[in-house]
Design a protein around this motif. Structure first.
Motif, mmCIF file in Angstrom:
data_model
loop_
_atom_site.group_PDB
_atom_site.id
_atom_site.type_symbol
_atom_site.label_atom_id
_atom_site.label_comp_id
_atom_site.label_asym_id
_atom_site.label_seq_id
_atom_site.Cartn_x
_atom_site.Cartn_y
_atom_site.Cartn_z
ATOM 1 N N THR A 153 0.837 -1.204 0.000
ATOM 2 C CA THR A 153 0.000 0.000 0.000
ATOM 3 C C THR A 153 0.870 1.252 0.000
ATOM 4 O OG1 THR A 153 -0.092 -0.031 2.411
ATOM 5 C CG2 THR A 153 -1.891 -1.126 1.238
ATOM 6 N N CYS A 154 0.274 2.353 -0.464
ATOM 7 C CA CYS A 154 0.926 3.659 -0.441
ATOM 8 C C CYS A 154 0.527 4.391 0.833
ATOM 9 C CB CYS A 154 0.519 4.487 -1.654
ATOM 10 S SG CYS A 154 0.989 3.741 -3.235
ATOM 11 N N THR A 155 1.473 5.133 1.372
ATOM 12 C CA THR A 155 1.189 5.856 2.615
ATOM 13 C C THR A 155 0.432 7.145 2.367
ATOM 14 O OG1 THR A 155 3.352 6.934 2.460
ATOM 15 C CG2 THR A 155 3.215 4.881 3.746
ATOM 16 N N ASP A 156 0.636 7.750 1.196
ATOM 17 C CA ASP A 156 0.008 9.035 0.901
ATOM 18 C C ASP A 156 -1.217 8.827 0.012
ATOM 19 O OD1 ASP A 156 -0.661 11.631 0.502
ATOM 20 O OD2 ASP A 156 1.128 12.156 -0.661
ATOM 21 N N PRO A 157 -2.412 9.061 0.512
ATOM 22 C CA PRO A 157 -3.617 8.878 -0.309
ATOM 23 C C PRO A 157 -3.735 9.886 -1.455
ATOM 24 C CG PRO A 157 -4.178 9.883 1.779
ATOM 25 C CD PRO A 157 -2.739 9.518 1.875
ATOM 26 N N GLN A 158 -2.928 10.969 -1.448
ATOM 27 C CA GLN A 158 -2.978 11.988 -2.498
ATOM 28 C C GLN A 158 -1.865 11.773 -3.527
ATOM 29 O OE1 GLN A 158 -5.486 14.054 -2.578
ATOM 30 N NE2 GLN A 158 -6.270 13.288 -0.598
ATOM 31 N N SER A 159 -1.350 10.572 -3.625
ATOM 32 C CA SER A 159 -0.276 10.289 -4.575
ATOM 33 C C SER A 159 -0.768 10.467 -6.006
ATOM 34 C CB SER A 159 0.234 8.862 -4.380
ATOM 35 O OG SER A 159 0.735 8.699 -3.076
ATOM 36 N N THR A 160 0.163 10.884 -6.893
ATOM 37 C CA THR A 160 -0.176 11.081 -8.305
ATOM 38 C C THR A 160 0.211 9.849 -9.111
ATOM 39 O OG1 THR A 160 1.949 12.174 -8.634
ATOM 40 C CG2 THR A 160 0.064 13.582 -8.159
ATOM 41 N N LEU A 205 -2.189 -1.524 -3.358
ATOM 42 C CA LEU A 205 -1.604 -2.297 -4.462
ATOM 43 C C LEU A 205 -1.503 -3.789 -4.111
ATOM 44 C CD1 LEU A 205 1.333 0.165 -5.202
ATOM 45 C CD2 LEU A 205 -1.043 0.296 -5.976
ATOM 46 N N SER A 206 -2.184 -4.229 -3.079
ATOM 47 C CA SER A 206 -2.072 -5.620 -2.615
ATOM 48 C C SER A 206 -2.560 -6.586 -3.678
ATOM 49 C CB SER A 206 -2.882 -5.805 -1.321
ATOM 50 O OG SER A 206 -2.436 -4.918 -0.316
ATOM 51 N N LEU A 207 -1.999 -7.814 -3.619
ATOM 52 C CA LEU A 207 -2.301 -8.855 -4.611
ATOM 53 C C LEU A 207 -2.866 -10.084 -3.902
ATOM 54 C CD1 LEU A 207 -2.084 -9.848 -7.579
ATOM 55 C CD2 LEU A 207 0.186 -10.763 -6.963
ATOM 56 N N LEU A 208 -3.985 -10.574 -4.403
ATOM 57 C CA LEU A 208 -4.620 -11.778 -3.866
ATOM 58 C C LEU A 208 -4.385 -12.932 -4.834
ATOM 59 C CD1 LEU A 208 -6.494 -13.090 -1.713
ATOM 60 C CD2 LEU A 208 -8.421 -12.473 -3.203
ATOM 61 N N ILE A 209 -3.792 -14.016 -4.326
ATOM 62 C CA ILE A 209 -3.553 -15.224 -5.129
ATOM 63 C C ILE A 209 -4.489 -16.314 -4.607
ATOM 64 C CG2 ILE A 209 -1.867 -16.907 -5.939
ATOM 65 C CD1 ILE A 209 0.326 -14.916 -5.340
ATOM 66 N N SER A 210 -5.326 -16.858 -5.461
ATOM 67 C CA SER A 210 -6.296 -17.893 -5.080
ATOM 68 C C SER A 210 -5.854 -19.258 -5.602
ATOM 69 C CB SER A 210 -7.681 -17.535 -5.639
ATOM 70 O OG SER A 210 -8.105 -16.266 -5.194
ATOM 71 N N PHE A 247 3.598 0.478 -11.388
ATOM 72 C CA PHE A 247 4.120 -0.544 -10.463
ATOM 73 C C PHE A 247 3.849 -1.915 -11.077
ATOM 74 C CE2 PHE A 247 0.583 -2.836 -8.563
ATOM 75 C CZ PHE A 247 -0.500 -2.097 -9.017
ATOM 76 N N THR A 248 4.418 -2.950 -10.498
ATOM 77 C CA THR A 248 4.200 -4.314 -10.949
ATOM 78 C C THR A 248 4.516 -5.288 -9.824
ATOM 79 O OG1 THR A 248 4.689 -5.901 -12.699
ATOM 80 C CG2 THR A 248 6.558 -4.692 -11.784
ATOM 81 N N TRP A 249 4.044 -6.564 -10.027
ATOM 82 C CA TRP A 249 4.341 -7.661 -9.088
ATOM 83 C C TRP A 249 5.242 -8.662 -9.816
ATOM 84 C CZ3 TRP A 249 3.648 -8.509 -4.017
ATOM 85 C CH2 TRP A 249 2.759 -7.684 -3.303
ATOM 86 N N LEU A 250 6.323 -9.051 -9.117
ATOM 87 C CA LEU A 250 7.301 -9.967 -9.689
ATOM 88 C C LEU A 250 7.399 -11.235 -8.846
ATOM 89 C CD1 LEU A 250 10.179 -7.401 -10.388
ATOM 90 C CD2 LEU A 250 8.469 -8.221 -12.030
ATOM 91 N N TYR A 251 7.656 -12.345 -9.530
ATOM 92 C CA TYR A 251 7.965 -13.613 -8.837
ATOM 93 C C TYR A 251 9.454 -13.866 -9.030
ATOM 94 C CZ TYR A 251 8.065 -18.586 -7.685
ATOM 95 O OH TYR A 251 8.383 -19.800 -7.137
#
Length: 343
Positions: free
Chosen positions: A33-40, A77-82, A44-48
């Protein structure tokens, strides 16, 4: 390399490496997650991270099993893997592209289904007309195996067993089996209903080539069994019985003796009282015996009562002070003694 659009100036909340545990068949959430809710806007990406950097959204092994949680919250930006699999185990990275690139590494440990009593044979007893449970469990009840099969054969070393779950290849098992894993994915036990003697044989629960358990089902006919007795207890009981009977006999004999003595003494006391309290006037042998009369009506009642009871023969003994003077008729009643003889 595919990039996903997000907010510019996002600073990743929590850069320390994190370790999570997942179970096969389950889900796991990789937080980022981002700490600043007003980010511009930025990317980003998720890597294995295995031997090389692999983007999970371009990997066919994750197809249909990934979901981002930034739809309702763009800074999440969290990722859920099912539907986790054993090969999903490893290190993942949430990488944010900006003037100062940031990332967070997360390691996932996947626990699979390792069967209890693996490769062993378990015996189960059932009765015709009843239901029986064929046990099969994963050590981790939250772990769901990637594959599961139940087979049946009459003999243990049958080369062509018939599958009864998930497909029903055995007609005698049709509509009689049910899997018991609704609440626990690792409970792979099978419920067999309306059991008959035709269902006895060997059942195999397998979740892989190296993970299986054999179950031998015996169908026992219903009949009333005679409770078994301990020979030692019977011998001890038979040796104790004579002593118990002897004690009871001695006690009964003593009780009867005491009762007989009490009855006899009571009757003797009653007879003595009747003989001394009836108020009779005693005479010596020289006088007429027909004048012996009771001195009152009470005496008459005592005599009549004695006649109806046990017969008693009375004899009187008269002691005279001076034997040479028979003419004197004065009688000292205090010196008379009366003896009663009981028949």
């Amino acid at each position: 390399m595919a990039k996903l659009f997000c907010l510019y100036g996002c600073i990743n909340r929590g850069t320390e490496e994190l370790t999570l545990t997942g179970y096969t068949g389950g889900s796991v959430l990789l937080p980022c997650t981002c700490t600043d809710p007003q980010s511009t806007v930025q990317t980003f990406t998720w890597l294995y991270l295995q031997q090389q950097r692999n983007e999970v959204f371009h990997n066919e092994n994750y197809k249909g099993r990934l979901k981002l949680l930034n739809e309702s919250s763009p800074t999440n930006l969290s990722l859920l893997i099912s539907d986790l699999r054993k090969q999903d185990e490893g290190k993942y990275r949430c990488e944010i592209y900006s003037h100062n690139p940031e990332y967070r590494d997360i390691t996932i440990t996947i626990k699979g289904c390792d069967l209890v009593n693996n490769t062993q044979t378990v015996e189960v007893m059932g009765r015709p007309g009843e239901s029986v449970v064929l046990p099969c469990y994963c050590k981790e009840l939250q772990a769901k195996p990637q594959q599961l099969a139940w087979t049946y054969s009459i003999t243990q070393f049958n080369t062509k067993p018939k599958e009864i779950y998930p497909s029903e290849q055995s007609p005698k098992h049709k509509d009689k089996i049910k899997l018991l894993n609704k609440t626990s994915p690792g409970n792979l036990s099978l419920l067999l209903s309306d059991l008959t003697t035709q269902h006895k044989g060997y059942y195999t629960c397998s979740v892989g080539s190296q993970q299986y358990i054999n179950i031998r089902l015996k169908a026992k006919a219903t009949h009333q069994t005679t409770p078994q007795t301990n020979p030692r207890s019977e011998t001890e009981g038979s040796s104790i019985k004579p002593y118990v009977f002897a004690l009871i006999s001695v006690f009964s004999l003593l009780l009867l003796t005491v009762l007989a003595v009490m009855i006899w003494r009571r009757r003797e006391t009653r007879d003595v009282k009747n003989g001394t309290s009836d108020g009779l006037v005693l005479y010596n042998d020289g006088e007429k015996k027909d004048v012996l009369k009771p001195d009152s009506s009470a005496q008459d009642q005592h005599i009549k009562q004695d006649e109806t009871e046990d017969e008693v023969t009375y004899s009187t003994v008269v002691h005279v002070k001076n034997a040479a003077r028979p003419a004197q008729k004065q009688i000292t009643t205090a010196e008379y003694s009366e003896y009663a003889c009981l028949k």
